[in-house]
Design a protein around this motif. Structure first.
Motif, short mmCIF file in Angstrom:
data_model
loop_
_atom_site.label_atom_id
_atom_site.label_comp_id
_atom_site.label_asym_id
_atom_site.label_seq_id
_atom_site.Cartn_x
_atom_site.Cartn_y
_atom_site.Cartn_z
N ASP A 153 -8.92 -4.65 7.40
CA ASP A 153 -7.50 -4.91 7.16
C ASP A 153 -6.71 -4.94 8.47
OD1 ASP A 153 -7.76 -5.19 4.43
OD2 ASP A 153 -7.34 -3.08 4.02
N MET B 267 -0.46 -11.94 1.75
CA MET B 267 -0.39 -10.58 1.21
C MET B 267 -0.70 -10.57 -0.29
SD MET B 267 2.73 -8.86 3.34
CE MET B 267 2.86 -7.52 2.21
N LEU C 21 -4.42 -10.66 -0.87
CA LEU C 21 -5.11 -9.41 -0.55
C LEU C 21 -4.70 -8.24 -1.42
CD1 LEU C 21 -5.12 -9.57 3.34
CD2 LEU C 21 -7.00 -10.02 1.79
N ILE C 22 -3.45 -8.19 -1.84
CA ILE C 22 -2.95 -7.01 -2.54
C ILE C 22 -3.15 -7.10 -4.05
CG2 ILE C 22 -0.83 -5.75 -3.12
CD1 ILE C 22 0.08 -6.22 -0.25
N LEU C 23 -2.85 -8.23 -4.67
CA LEU C 23 -2.87 -8.31 -6.13
C LEU C 23 -4.23 -8.03 -6.77
CD1 LEU C 23 -0.38 -11.22 -6.79
CD2 LEU C 23 -0.03 -8.77 -7.06
N ASN D 216 -6.64 -6.25 -5.66
CA ASN D 216 -7.22 -5.01 -5.19
C ASN D 216 -6.82 -3.86 -6.12
OD1 ASN D 216 -8.49 -3.14 -3.59
ND2 ASN D 216 -7.61 -3.93 -1.69
N PRO E 143 -4.38 1.29 -4.24
CA PRO E 143 -3.02 1.06 -3.71
C PRO E 143 -3.07 0.51 -2.27
CG PRO E 143 -3.22 3.25 -4.65
CD PRO E 143 -4.59 2.66 -4.63
N MET E 144 -2.21 -0.47 -2.03
CA MET E 144 -2.20 -1.14 -0.72
C MET E 144 -0.84 -1.02 -0.03
SD MET E 144 -5.23 -2.58 -0.27
CE MET E 144 -5.04 -3.96 0.83
N GLN E 145 -0.08 0.04 -0.33
CA GLN E 145 1.25 0.18 0.27
C GLN E 145 1.16 0.32 1.78
OE1 GLN E 145 0.27 2.12 -2.32
NE2 GLN E 145 1.67 1.64 -3.98
N PHE F 225 -1.13 -0.90 3.79
CA PHE F 225 -1.43 -2.22 4.34
C PHE F 225 -0.17 -3.08 4.39
CE2 PHE F 225 -2.31 -6.70 3.50
CZ PHE F 225 -3.07 -7.02 4.60
N ALA F 226 0.58 -3.10 3.29
CA ALA F 226 1.78 -3.94 3.23
C ALA F 226 2.81 -3.50 4.26
CB ALA F 226 2.37 -3.89 1.83
#
Length: 126
Positions: free
Chosen positions: A38, A87, A90-92, A94, A97-99, A101-102
């Protein structure tokens, strides 16, 4: 035109190295947690987007001198759209939680945006 773009690329490589090194220092001291993949995705996306979009801006500056601000605005909106799509991809899907990363992506994106803005304003003042 080629000289201006190459000059930008030198500055971009140096700036990218500094931003990546600072970001990696935060990773190294466990102030921010992010996987290596990431981390690379964030920096590669921002570096490549700046690499491919700045020559279009220089072209607009040279051949459409009175519309350079508009060209910059369109390119910034296009880059923002690309960032949102990147984003979302990559985020949806997964499940974890990707907070983090965002948030880190947005901070690095903003750093690149400020860099490009400063160089564009400097170029317009010439």
């Amino acid at each position: 035109m080629i000289r201006v773009v190459l000059h930008f690329y030198v500055k971009l490589v140096l700036y990218s190295f500094c931003i990546a090194a600072a970001h990696y220092a935060f990773q190294f001291f466990d102030l921010l947690t992010l996987s290596k993949v990431d981390f690379l995705r964030i920096h590669i996306f921002n570096f490549l987007s700046a690499t491919f979009l700045y020559p279009v801006l220089v072209y607009g500056y040279i051949y459409l001198a009175d519309k350079t601000g508009f060209v910059y605005l369109v390119l910034s909106l296009f880059k923002m759209l690309l960032a949102m799509i990147f984003m979302a991809i990559l985020i949806l899907p997964n499940p974890i939680p990707m907070q983090s990363f965002a948030l880190q992506f947005l901070v690095v994106y903003a750093a690149y945006l400020v860099f490009e803005l400063l160089l564009t304003v400097r170029k317009l003042k010439e």
